[in-house]
Scaffold this motif. Structure first.
Motif, short mmCIF file in Angstrom:
data_model
loop_
_atom_site.label_atom_id
_atom_site.label_comp_id
_atom_site.label_asym_id
_atom_site.label_seq_id
_atom_site.Cartn_x
_atom_site.Cartn_y
_atom_site.Cartn_z
N THR A 61 -1.73 -13.66 -6.29
CA THR A 61 -2.63 -12.55 -6.60
C THR A 61 -3.15 -12.67 -8.03
O THR A 61 -4.33 -12.46 -8.30
CB THR A 61 -1.91 -11.21 -6.40
N GLY A 64 -5.73 -15.33 -8.21
CA GLY A 64 -6.97 -14.86 -7.61
C GLY A 64 -7.75 -13.96 -8.55
O GLY A 64 -8.98 -14.07 -8.66
N ILE A 65 -7.05 -13.09 -9.26
CA ILE A 65 -7.72 -12.21 -10.22
C ILE A 65 -8.29 -13.03 -11.37
O ILE A 65 -9.42 -12.80 -11.82
CB ILE A 65 -6.74 -11.13 -10.72
N LEU A 67 -9.22 -16.24 -11.33
CA LEU A 67 -10.37 -17.02 -10.86
C LEU A 67 -11.58 -16.14 -10.62
O LEU A 67 -12.72 -16.53 -10.87
CB LEU A 67 -10.00 -17.78 -9.60
N PHE A 68 -11.36 -14.91 -10.12
CA PHE A 68 -12.46 -13.99 -9.85
C PHE A 68 -13.13 -13.55 -11.16
O PHE A 68 -14.34 -13.45 -11.24
CB PHE A 68 -11.95 -12.78 -9.09
N ARG A 69 -12.33 -13.34 -12.18
CA ARG A 69 -12.90 -12.88 -13.46
C ARG A 69 -13.68 -13.98 -14.18
O ARG A 69 -14.64 -13.71 -14.86
CB ARG A 69 -11.79 -12.40 -14.39
N ASN A 71 -15.31 -16.54 -12.82
CA ASN A 71 -16.44 -17.15 -12.07
C ASN A 71 -17.62 -16.24 -12.03
O ASN A 71 -17.71 -15.15 -12.19
CB ASN A 71 -16.02 -17.50 -10.66
#
Length: 71
Positions: A61, A64-65, A67-69, A71
């Motif tokens: 998790t 994922g956070i 990588l999301f921030r 990109n």
């Protein structure tokens, strides 16, 4: 309170192993007795499985956070 991750990674398996040995010495139906949730043996086998799975999904998790921030 002991909350550091290295302490917990050593303490949880040792406590689970102690519970497993205790239930093996006390319980007459040791291998079959591990299947009921009321037995100490069940939780001493469940903890070493649950903790790495929890750590894996927590790190998944977090990645994922991250990588999301970015990109």
């Amino acid at each position: 309170l002991l909350r550091s991750l290295p302490t917990l990674t050593v303490l949880v398996p040792l406590l689970s192993l102690a519970g497993l040995f205790y239930s093996a010495s006390v319980d007459e139906t040791f291998p079959q007795g591990c299947t009921t949730t009321t037995s100490l043996c069940f939780y001493s086998l469940l903890l070493p499985v649950t903790v790495p799975v929890y750590v894996f999904f927590h790190l998944w998790t977090w990645m994922g956070i991250k990588l999301f921030r970015h990109n």
